[in-house]
Design a protein around this motif. Structure first.
Motif, PDB file in Angstrom:
ATOM      1  N   GLY A  47      -0.637 -55.883  35.591  1.00 24.76           N
ATOM      2  CA  GLY A  47      -1.150 -55.532  36.544  1.00 24.76           C
ATOM      3  C   GLY A  47      -2.543 -55.021  36.282  1.00 24.76           C
ATOM      4  N   LYS A  48      -2.638 -54.062  35.277  1.00 21.48           N
ATOM      5  CA  LYS A  48      -4.089 -53.544  34.839  1.00 21.48           C
ATOM      6  C   LYS A  48      -4.752 -54.547  34.432  1.00 21.48           C
ATOM      7  CE  LYS A  48      -1.878 -48.945  34.206  1.00 21.48           C
ATOM      8  NZ  LYS A  48      -1.706 -47.744  33.014  1.00 21.48           N
ATOM      9  N   ARG A  49      -4.116 -55.316  33.545  1.00 14.55           N
ATOM     10  CA  ARG A  49      -5.149 -56.423  32.781  1.00 14.55           C
ATOM     11  C   ARG A  49      -5.726 -57.243  33.973  1.00 14.55           C
ATOM     12  NH1 ARG A  49      -0.609 -57.776  27.985  1.00 14.55           N
ATOM     13  NH2 ARG A  49      -1.470 -56.293  26.682  1.00 14.55           N
ATOM     14  N   MET A  50      -4.941 -57.585  34.999  1.00 15.08           N
ATOM     15  CA  MET A  50      -5.478 -58.220  36.038  1.00 15.08           C
ATOM     16  C   MET A  50      -6.333 -57.772  37.094  1.00 15.08           C
ATOM     17  SD  MET A  50      -2.088 -60.505  37.262  1.00 15.08           S
ATOM     18  CE  MET A  50      -2.509 -61.515  38.469  1.00 15.08           C
ATOM     19  N   GLY A  51      -6.591 -56.472  36.807  1.00 19.06           N
ATOM     20  CA  GLY A  51      -7.469 -55.681  37.487  1.00 19.06           C
ATOM     21  C   GLY A  51      -6.934 -54.694  38.736  1.00 19.06           C
ATOM     22  N   PHE A  52      -5.822 -54.613  38.825  1.00 13.43           N
ATOM     23  CA  PHE A  52      -5.209 -53.720  39.969  1.00 13.43           C
ATOM     24  C   PHE A  52      -5.238 -52.531  39.536  1.00 13.43           C
ATOM     25  CE2 PHE A  52      -3.369 -58.002  40.551  1.00 13.43           C
ATOM     26  CZ  PHE A  52      -3.839 -58.367  41.885  1.00 13.43           C
ATOM     27  N   ALA A  53      -5.867 -51.542  40.439  1.00 16.37           N
ATOM     28  CA  ALA A  53      -6.037 -50.146  39.754  1.00 16.37           C
ATOM     29  C   ALA A  53      -4.737 -49.383  39.888  1.00 16.37           C
ATOM     30  CB  ALA A  53      -6.894 -49.386  41.001  1.00 16.37           C
ATOM     31  N   THR A  54      -3.577 -49.647  40.643  1.00 17.24           N
ATOM     32  CA  THR A  54      -2.534 -48.950  40.796  1.00 17.24           C
ATOM     33  C   THR A  54      -1.368 -50.102  40.865  1.00 17.24           C
ATOM     34  OG1 THR A  54      -2.361 -48.937  43.103  1.00 17.24           O
ATOM     35  CG2 THR A  54      -3.639 -46.996  42.131  1.00 17.24           C
ATOM     36  N   PRO A  55      -0.273 -49.271  40.395  1.00 12.22           N
ATOM     37  CA  PRO A  55       1.168 -50.364  40.494  1.00 12.22           C
ATOM     38  C   PRO A  55       1.294 -50.860  41.738  1.00 12.22           C
ATOM     39  CG  PRO A  55       1.305 -48.346  39.134  1.00 12.22           C
ATOM     40  CD  PRO A  55       0.253 -48.237  39.884  1.00 12.22           C
ATOM     41  N   GLN A  56       1.031 -50.091  42.963  1.00 10.91           N
ATOM     42  CA  GLN A  56       1.346 -50.614  44.335  1.00 10.91           C
ATOM     43  C   GLN A  56       0.375 -51.563  44.765  1.00 10.91           C
ATOM     44  OE1 GLN A  56       0.555 -47.248  43.065  1.00 10.91           O
ATOM     45  NE2 GLN A  56       1.587 -45.799  44.525  1.00 10.91           N
ATOM     46  N   LYS A  57      -0.991 -51.727  44.178  1.00  5.61           N
ATOM     47  CA  LYS A  57      -1.769 -52.953  44.486  1.00  5.61           C
ATOM     48  C   LYS A  57      -1.153 -54.118  43.662  1.00  5.61           C
ATOM     49  CE  LYS A  57      -5.151 -50.606  46.727  1.00  5.61           C
ATOM     50  NZ  LYS A  57      -5.354 -51.208  48.026  1.00  5.61           N
ATOM     51  N   TYR A  58      -0.580 -53.936  42.548  1.00  4.32           N
ATOM     52  CA  TYR A  58       0.057 -55.175  41.699  1.00  4.32           C
ATOM     53  C   TYR A  58       1.273 -55.631  42.478  1.00  4.32           C
ATOM     54  CZ  TYR A  58       1.936 -58.009  38.015  1.00  4.32           C
ATOM     55  OH  TYR A  58       2.557 -58.771  37.146  1.00  4.32           O
ATOM     56  N   LEU A  59       2.092 -54.657  43.173  1.00  4.57           N
ATOM     57  CA  LEU A  59       3.208 -54.629  43.820  1.00  4.57           C
ATOM     58  C   LEU A  59       2.811 -55.991  44.997  1.00  4.57           C
ATOM     59  CD1 LEU A  59       6.431 -54.647  44.295  1.00  4.57           C
ATOM     60  CD2 LEU A  59       5.950 -52.510  45.379  1.00  4.57           C
ATOM     61  N   GLN A  60       1.978 -55.185  45.841  1.00  2.00           N
ATOM     62  CA  GLN A  60       1.444 -55.988  47.015  1.00  2.00           C
ATOM     63  C   GLN A  60       1.052 -57.357  46.601  1.00  2.00           C
ATOM     64  OE1 GLN A  60      -1.844 -53.563  48.876  1.00  2.00           O
ATOM     65  NE2 GLN A  60      -0.278 -51.756  49.227  1.00  2.00           N
ATOM     66  N   TYR A  61       0.321 -57.619  45.399  1.00  2.84           N
ATOM     67  CA  TYR A  61      -0.230 -58.895  45.164  1.00  2.84           C
ATOM     68  C   TYR A  61       1.198 -59.675  44.842  1.00  2.84           C
ATOM     69  CZ  TYR A  61      -1.314 -62.533  41.647  1.00  2.84           C
ATOM     70  OH  TYR A  61      -1.617 -63.763  41.094  1.00  2.84           O
ATOM     71  N   LEU A  62       2.148 -59.112  44.116  1.00  3.80           N
ATOM     72  CA  LEU A  62       3.417 -60.063  43.802  1.00  3.80           C
ATOM     73  C   LEU A  62       4.054 -60.483  45.155  1.00  3.80           C
ATOM     74  CD1 LEU A  62       4.863 -58.114  40.975  1.00  3.80           C
ATOM     75  CD2 LEU A  62       3.494 -60.202  40.738  1.00  3.80           C
ATOM     76  N   ASN A  63       4.086 -59.417  45.848  1.00  2.00           N
ATOM     77  CA  ASN A  63       4.692 -59.777  47.508  1.00  2.00           C
ATOM     78  C   ASN A  63       3.955 -60.751  48.302  1.00  2.00           C
ATOM     79  OD1 ASN A  63       7.295 -58.318  47.752  1.00  2.00           O
ATOM     80  ND2 ASN A  63       5.872 -56.400  47.745  1.00  2.00           N
ATOM     81  N   SER A  64       2.516 -61.051  47.971  1.00  2.00           N
ATOM     82  CA  SER A  64       1.895 -61.766  48.637  1.00  2.00           C
ATOM     83  C   SER A  64       2.158 -63.217  48.118  1.00  2.00           C
ATOM     84  CB  SER A  64       0.323 -61.415  48.493  1.00  2.00           C
ATOM     85  OG  SER A  64      -0.035 -61.923  47.358  1.00  2.00           O
TER      86      SER A  64
END
Length: 309
Positions: A212-229
């Motif tokens: 998630g950090k490599r993809m530019g998401f600042a927090t794990p929550q943001k990355y989780l939201q992306y996966l859920n989308s």
């Protein structure tokens, strides 16, 4: 734990049963310092006794894992600015002390990861709230694990199903299909049953948030939201929540030491032993699942996993 090899290195306080009740847990007192405080004090000693500078450096380090040498770089800057008369010998000595402190702290973290893996996969009982304040460096040199008010238990099925997920994730080159299959058998369900997204959720929950950090998401929550989308999770097993939170707490402690933690490789040997001893994990038939049927419930589950004290 008391009968394992970890008993010689890790201390868990004994409960005082005659003082315990349904609502109160009383345990023996362990004398020592919090691990985070111990690290701060050792770094302060290297910096000439400046505890505020040590805390400032550690906080800045925890927020950035981009450069392996950044902890050393920040300390060196402070050393350079603090005393212009520092000799080459003094600077070299401080660098050696910093290296020794970091190695010792990382060894302690590795021991904690192993001990927790043993509790999860061998004992089926572990502390679901192992934040840095609940980890002590005892006066006798042992590590102390305290505050078991959030003790979690894993059933036989849950433990073996989780073991399959972790043993698959912990491989040098994890296979997405194998990981996704293990996640399904644990009880995870997604809308589209997307193998790649399920495997990425597994890694986020039980291994690392580095992707998630490599993809530019600042927090794990943001990355989780992306996966859920991409493919929303419809069911998350209750037992997965606190194990995932435990993984995240260790990652936060690793960040303090400028170390990117991957929990599954540390836990894999314990997971493999659990499966070998007890046989293959079985389908859970939706036992203990937490249905996530709307956004509010998704937020509830993710907040349990990603909340920090």
């Amino acid at each position: 734990m008391s009968k394992s090899s970890f008993a010689e290195k890790v201390k868990i306080p004994e409960p005082i049963l005659n003082l315990c009740s349904k609502n109160v847990l009383v345990m023996e007192y362990l004398s020592g310092k919090k691990l985070a405080v111990s690290i701060e004090e050792k770094l302060a000693a290297i910096l000439g006794g400046d505890i505020s500078a040590a805390i400032k450096v550690l906080k800045a380090t925890q927020q950035s894992l981009d450069e392996e040498s950044s902890l050393f770089s920040r300390v060196n800057v402070i050393i350079e600015e603090s005393r212009a008369d520092n000799t080459r010998y003094q600077k070299g000595l401080k660098a050696f002390q910093l290296l020794s402190m970091t190695r010792d702290a990382r060894n302690k973290l590795s021991l904690l990861l192993d001990a927790t893996g043993h509790q999860i996969f061998h004992d089926g009982i572990y502390n679901g709230d192992c934040h840095p304040g609940n980890i002590l460096v005892l006066d006798d040199g042992l590590l102390g694990l305290i505050d078991y008010g959030q003790t979690r238990r894993l059933s036989h099925h849950d433990r073996l199903a989780l073991a399959r997920v972790v043993s698959s994730l912990g491989k040098r080159l994890p296979d997405a299909q194998e990981v996704a299959d293990a996640m399904r058998k644990f009880g995870f369900r997604s809308r589209d049953d997307n193998v790649e997204i399920i495997a990425k959720n597994a890694s986020l929950y039980f291994n690392s948030d580095i992707e998630g950090k490599r993809m530019g998401f600042a927090t794990p929550q943001k990355y989780l939201q992306y996966l859920n989308s991409k493919d929303p999770m419809l069911h998350v097993p209750d037992p997965a929540v606190f194990v995932a939170r435990t993984s995240f707490l260790f990652r936060g402690l690793g960040a303090l030491l400028q170390q990117q933690i991957h929990t599954s490789p540390h836990w894999r040997k314990h997971a493999i032993l659990a499966v070998a001893k007890n046989g293959k994990a079985h389908q859970l038939y939706n036992l203990g699942l937490t249905p996530i049927s709307n956004d509010k419930q998704k937020i509830l589950v993710s907040s349990q996993i990603f909340s920090f004290p």
